[in-house]
Design a protein around this motif. Structure first.
Motif, PDB file in Angstrom:
ATOM      1  N   VAL A   9      34.316  37.276  37.859  1.00 47.80           N
ATOM      2  CA  VAL A   9      35.389  37.011  38.570  1.00 47.80           C
ATOM      3  C   VAL A   9      35.802  37.645  39.444  1.00 47.80           C
ATOM      4  N   SER A  10      36.082  36.963  40.625  1.00 53.86           N
ATOM      5  CA  SER A  10      36.637  37.822  41.967  1.00 53.86           C
ATOM      6  C   SER A  10      37.956  38.224  41.833  1.00 53.86           C
ATOM      7  N   GLY A  11      38.412  39.158  42.537  1.00 49.82           N
ATOM      8  CA  GLY A  11      40.012  39.620  42.682  1.00 49.82           C
ATOM      9  C   GLY A  11      40.979  38.452  42.490  1.00 49.82           C
ATOM     10  N   GLN A  14      38.532  33.717  41.115  1.00 51.82           N
ATOM     11  CA  GLN A  14      37.497  32.599  41.184  1.00 51.82           C
ATOM     12  C   GLN A  14      36.442  33.115  40.202  1.00 51.82           C
ATOM     13  N   VAL A  15      35.669  32.063  39.312  1.00 47.53           N
ATOM     14  CA  VAL A  15      34.822  32.415  38.501  1.00 47.53           C
ATOM     15  C   VAL A  15      33.487  32.038  38.939  1.00 47.53           C
ATOM     16  N   PHE A  16      32.300  32.773  38.797  1.00 49.90           N
ATOM     17  CA  PHE A  16      30.973  32.525  39.324  1.00 49.90           C
ATOM     18  C   PHE A  16      30.062  32.596  38.080  1.00 49.90           C
ATOM     19  N   LEU A  45      33.182  39.439  33.783  1.00 50.25           N
ATOM     20  CA  LEU A  45      33.034  40.813  34.639  1.00 50.25           C
ATOM     21  C   LEU A  45      34.113  40.596  35.877  1.00 50.25           C
ATOM     22  N   VAL A  46      35.289  41.247  35.754  1.00 49.19           N
ATOM     23  CA  VAL A  46      36.177  41.195  36.757  1.00 49.19           C
ATOM     24  C   VAL A  46      35.645  42.277  37.943  1.00 49.19           C
ATOM     25  N   LEU A  47      35.901  41.652  39.201  1.00 47.97           N
ATOM     26  CA  LEU A  47      35.679  42.454  40.179  1.00 47.97           C
ATOM     27  C   LEU A  47      36.876  42.391  41.346  1.00 47.97           C
ATOM     28  N   GLY A  52      36.891  35.773  46.390  1.00 49.30           N
ATOM     29  CA  GLY A  52      35.987  34.579  46.034  1.00 49.30           C
ATOM     30  C   GLY A  52      35.153  34.609  47.106  1.00 49.30           C
ATOM     31  N   GLU A  53      35.770  34.022  48.299  1.00 50.04           N
ATOM     32  CA  GLU A  53      34.922  33.783  49.388  1.00 50.04           C
ATOM     33  C   GLU A  53      33.784  34.676  49.628  1.00 50.04           C
TER      34      GLU A  53
END
Length: 143
Positions: A9-11, A14-16, A45-47, A52-53
């Motif tokens: 998960v981006s800051g 967005q979930v990948f 895992l949150v980053l 997200g981009e």
């Protein structure tokens, strides 16, 4: 048993879902996953340090760079990877600086090498004032 796919998960939320083996280039991600295995945690895992981009671009890089070492001996595979790298860093300044920051945050040595080598080429032939302007622009993106 470890999953072959993980969720990041981006800051910006967005979930990948990505192949674990592809993102194994990231020391940051692998260390976090090792700690999660010990605690039986399979949550995403949150980053927080990456949007997200940018994370999407980093995942693209990791997916493309997961090439078995033996395949790199094939000249066509090697040349294809070099062409990908050249195109990958041919982006606008904001994206480029975000990639440098992401490479450092995620501790992906090969991406850090690529982005720093590209930055070095951007500096080639510039005087100290022009280099200072590039650095000032980078500072603006970081704020």
């Amino acid at each position: 048993m470890e999953s072959t796919r993980i969720r990041l998960v981006s800051g910006d939320g967005q979930v990948f879902e990505v192949k674990r083996i592809a993102v194994s280039r990231s020391s940051t991600i692998m260390e976090a996953l090792r700690l999660r295995v010990k605690s039986n945690d399979d949550s995403p895992l949150v980053l927080n340090g990456i949007d997200g981009e940018t994370l999407e671009k980093v995942i693209e890089y990791c997916d493309r760079h997961y090439v078995p070492f033996s395949d790199l001996a094939d000249e066509a595979v090697f040349n294809s990877l070099k062409a990908f790298d050249a195109d990958f860093v041919n982006v606008d300044e904001t994206t480029f600086f975000n990639l440098i920051d992401a490479a450092a945050y995620l501790k992906i040595k090969s991406l850090m090498d690529l982005t720093c080598a590209t930055l070095s080429k951007k500096f080639k032939g510039k005087n100290y004032k022009e280099i200072g302007e590039v650095i000032e622009n980078w500072k603006q993106y970081a704020d």
